[in-house]
Design a protein around this motif. Sequence first.
Motif, PDB file in Angstrom:
ATOM      1  N   ASP A 128       0.833  -1.204   0.000  1.00 14.29           N
ATOM      2  CA  ASP A 128       0.000   0.000   0.000  1.00 14.29           C
ATOM      3  C   ASP A 128       0.859   1.242   0.000  1.00 14.29           C
ATOM      4  O   ASP A 128       0.375   2.343  -0.232  1.00 14.29           O
ATOM      5  N   GLY A 129       2.115   1.044   0.305  1.00 11.02           N
ATOM      6  CA  GLY A 129       2.998   2.203   0.307  1.00 11.02           C
ATOM      7  C   GLY A 129       4.416   1.782   0.623  1.00 11.02           C
ATOM      8  O   GLY A 129       4.690   0.611   0.921  1.00 11.02           O
ATOM      9  N   THR A 130       5.321   2.759   0.514  1.00  9.68           N
ATOM     10  CA  THR A 130       6.720   2.490   0.840  1.00  9.68           C
ATOM     11  C   THR A 130       7.300   3.681   1.567  1.00  9.68           C
ATOM     12  O   THR A 130       6.831   4.808   1.415  1.00  9.68           O
ATOM     13  N   VAL A 131       8.332   3.402   2.320  1.00  8.76           N
ATOM     14  CA  VAL A 131       9.059   4.482   2.966  1.00  8.76           C
ATOM     15  C   VAL A 131      10.543   4.302   2.675  1.00  8.76           C
ATOM     16  O   VAL A 131      11.068   3.189   2.706  1.00  8.76           O
ATOM     17  N   PHE A 132      11.186   5.409   2.329  1.00 11.64           N
ATOM     18  CA  PHE A 132      12.616   5.398   2.025  1.00 11.64           C
ATOM     19  C   PHE A 132      13.376   6.206   3.061  1.00 11.64           C
ATOM     20  O   PHE A 132      13.387   7.421   2.988  1.00 11.64           O
ATOM     21  N   PRO A 133      13.992   5.516   4.019  1.00 10.77           N
ATOM     22  CA  PRO A 133      14.870   6.260   4.907  1.00 10.77           C
ATOM     23  C   PRO A 133      16.148   6.576   4.144  1.00 10.77           C
ATOM     24  O   PRO A 133      16.508   5.826   3.228  1.00 10.77           O
ATOM     25  N   HIS A 134      16.799   7.663   4.502  1.00 10.99           N
ATOM     26  CA  HIS A 134      18.046   7.973   3.816  1.00 10.99           C
ATOM     27  C   HIS A 134      19.056   6.859   4.055  1.00 10.99           C
ATOM     28  O   HIS A 134      19.352   6.511   5.184  1.00 10.99           O
ATOM     29  N   THR A 135      19.581   6.284   2.988  1.00  8.04           N
ATOM     30  CA  THR A 135      20.618   5.260   3.134  1.00  8.04           C
ATOM     31  C   THR A 135      21.806   5.678   2.279  1.00  8.04           C
ATOM     32  O   THR A 135      22.513   6.610   2.614  1.00  8.04           O
ATOM     33  N   CYS A 136      21.977   5.023   1.148  1.00  6.49           N
ATOM     34  CA  CYS A 136      23.121   5.301   0.291  1.00  6.49           C
ATOM     35  C   CYS A 136      22.655   6.131  -0.908  1.00  6.49           C
ATOM     36  O   CYS A 136      21.468   6.354  -1.105  1.00  6.49           O
ATOM     37  N   ASP A 137      23.605   6.536  -1.743  1.00  6.43           N
ATOM     38  CA  ASP A 137      23.269   7.311  -2.948  1.00  6.43           C
ATOM     39  C   ASP A 137      22.289   6.546  -3.833  1.00  6.43           C
ATOM     40  O   ASP A 137      21.379   7.126  -4.420  1.00  6.43           O
TER      41      ASP A 137
END
Lengths: 407, 370
Positions: free
Chosen positions: B89-98
């Motif tokens: 239903d959705g996604t979340v992108f925490p800051h990781t790599c480039d």
Amino acid sequence: MSDTKKHKMKSAKKMRDLMTTYYIDALSASQNNKQVAWITSGGPVEPLLAMDIIPVYPENHAAMIGASKMGDDLCMKAEEMGYSSDLCSYARADISCSVVKGGPIGGLPKPDMLICCNNICGTVLKWYEVQARFYNVPLFILDTPMCHTHYHPETATYVRAQIDEYILFLEQMTKRKFDHEKLMQVGRLSIEGQLLWQKVLNTTRHKPSPMSAFDAFFFLALIVTLRGTRVAVDFYKELNREMEERIQKGIGIVPNEKYRLLWDNLPVWYQLKWLSNTFSDHGACLVADTYTSAWCGTIKYIDKDNFLDSMAEAHTRIYLNIGVDQMAEQVLDMIKFYDVDGFVMHSNRSCKPYSFGQMDIMKIVRDKTGIPVLMIEADMLDSRNFSQSQVETRIDAFMEIIKQRKA
Amino acid sequence: MKEINIFHDAINDGKALASKIKKTDKKIIGYLCSYAPEELIYAAGFHPMRLFSSKSDIILAENHLQSYCCSLVRGVLEDSLSGRLDYLDGTVFPHTCDTIQRLSDIWRMNNRYEFFWDVILPVKLNTQSAKNYMVDVLTRFKKDLEKASGSKITDEDLNKSIQTFNRIRKNLSKIYSLQTKNPGLIKGLDLYALVKGAMIMDRDEVCSLLPKIVSRLEQMNTQKNTAKRIVISGSICDSPDIYQALEDAGGVIVGDDLCTGQRWFEGKIMEDQEPVLAIASRYSDRMVCPAKHIGPAVRGENIVSLAQKTRADGVIFMLLKFCDPHAFDYPYLKEFLDKGGVKSMLIEMDGQLSSLGQLSTRFETFTHMI
Ligand code: SF4
Ligand code: SF4
């Protein structure tokens, strides 16, 4: 052809002299009791100048290594040290150069401190950690959260707080109070330099274009390394005059300019001359690029009367630190502004933040403008990732399409 | 053990798992990084689900990501574009790599799901301003989640969530330390299933199963194991075959330094603090990943102390090809281990394990050497 003309530009020699002086100063810093800071190309240099610290840019140095075709050898040495050949070649070259003291000027002066701003990539963080261990010197990180869609208030607060931490760090490093008065002067010069650089880049809007992106790659060095100094301001004034003169006389950098192109991503440093000639043989001029404008692209956020506050925003919202859709918007603006007939994208193995997303930008450009887009596979420094014959074939085919479209 | 089999079943059929969760009317939120604040997602009444690549052929993702992108990111994008993740239903992108940062943009621009969030965590974790920023970012995410679910996340919700995740983490930790004490107590494959399952299954279920597994393991009679004690280090290790191959070669896993391992589950959230603050502190203070910064030599010190604590005979680096943060750290981690007298070897994987045979030989050589 454009290359031989470039040498005829009076400013080219001047610029070489200035860069030589700059590097001699940097290399003799310790004899003159001056401190040296290594800083990333997108980092805030102005506070260093205000504190009389000499800024040195490993990325500019790496570009020189590339232009003098010394990149492969240094990259291979890094690989022998255990660094994967898939890592950014600037980082690889710089890391091994520190150990073997190679490159065109025998390596950079040893840093007294390292300043890493991650607004261009996460690579610089890892790279500067390596150097912090190698030289055993303090590392200051200016963490600029990516603005995928927005510049959030909490981001502004965080980056602004770090500017104060940066100043505190410099006070500790120099054991002197920060000179706010001088920062104001440096800030004004920095803004003036950036505006003049933008003006230089804008001159290529003229047909025929008085210079090309290949010249911009060359003249870029001063706005990177001497941003915030009188020297840079004077130089770019001079360069602007020269461009105006060329425009008035109708001198184009590419004889009989017929086609105008936009370049994306870093230059292929070891093939500048060949690429420049290949395009100009087709009557094509690369009039602009997305790379060199990074050093003036956020000037709109800077307030000279409120330099420190606005610096936070300007450093956080640079081209590589925004979402791919916003990057595409800027590309579309450039296509219009410079009135180009085609878009050449350098898919650069070394630079993931610049290259991933390019394919989506390519589609947007095709859909919205209909101009042909060419993507070439290369690397800015490591020529082992470049196949000249393959690229030549692709450029020829691309130029054929453009010619047909314009016929 | 039947409890462990539940984990195996879950990870073997992700689709079935997802539809089971959907039947409970929970919305599923996917993510790719161990810094994703699962506690908040769970407290909002959503189901947090870590995404792994199904390792299918790259066809659609070819139009978005060049070949020099890591297989995890290309693989997950392929799964999404080809509809294999339509249960999300959705996604979340925490800051990781480039690479993940750009994946986030590409994902958003080709959006297929109802919800999308970037959680732009600080990269530096060792200053007060970064800690404050972490709290601000999580607070924003909490508000976003409330908007999505249509109801407030109360402190009670958060506290329950914190307790659930603490219990999961504590029990995984216990299992690992039992394994360290009695290597071979649990098979590498089972260990893998437990950890992976805990990232994708219903957390209440995981929370009730794990303590049972712990007490069973505690009762088990152990034999002396002469296999070589191995620590694995890297990003994610999603190739179960590797565990088997390693054991066949005479090794046994006694600990790890993986995003899908101890780096993800070690470290407790304080239960007597303001909950968002407590969650933020845990993410700031947990065992650091190479895409984040605490100090230039912290990971080197960590790996040496992990090797000492687990009395490892050797460390195996399992790096994904094109993974920058890990590739940058490898030479110095190796150097630190060398200085500490711990032998190590490097394996670079490109997603598909094409030559397991060759890998087995390398493992054998390594276990004989150490
Ligand atoms: S080339 Fe790209 S990856 Fe390398 S330092 Fe520059 S911005 Fe970073
Ligand atoms: S494997 Fe490495 S490059 Fe790929 S997503 Fe993870 S950290 Fe990024």
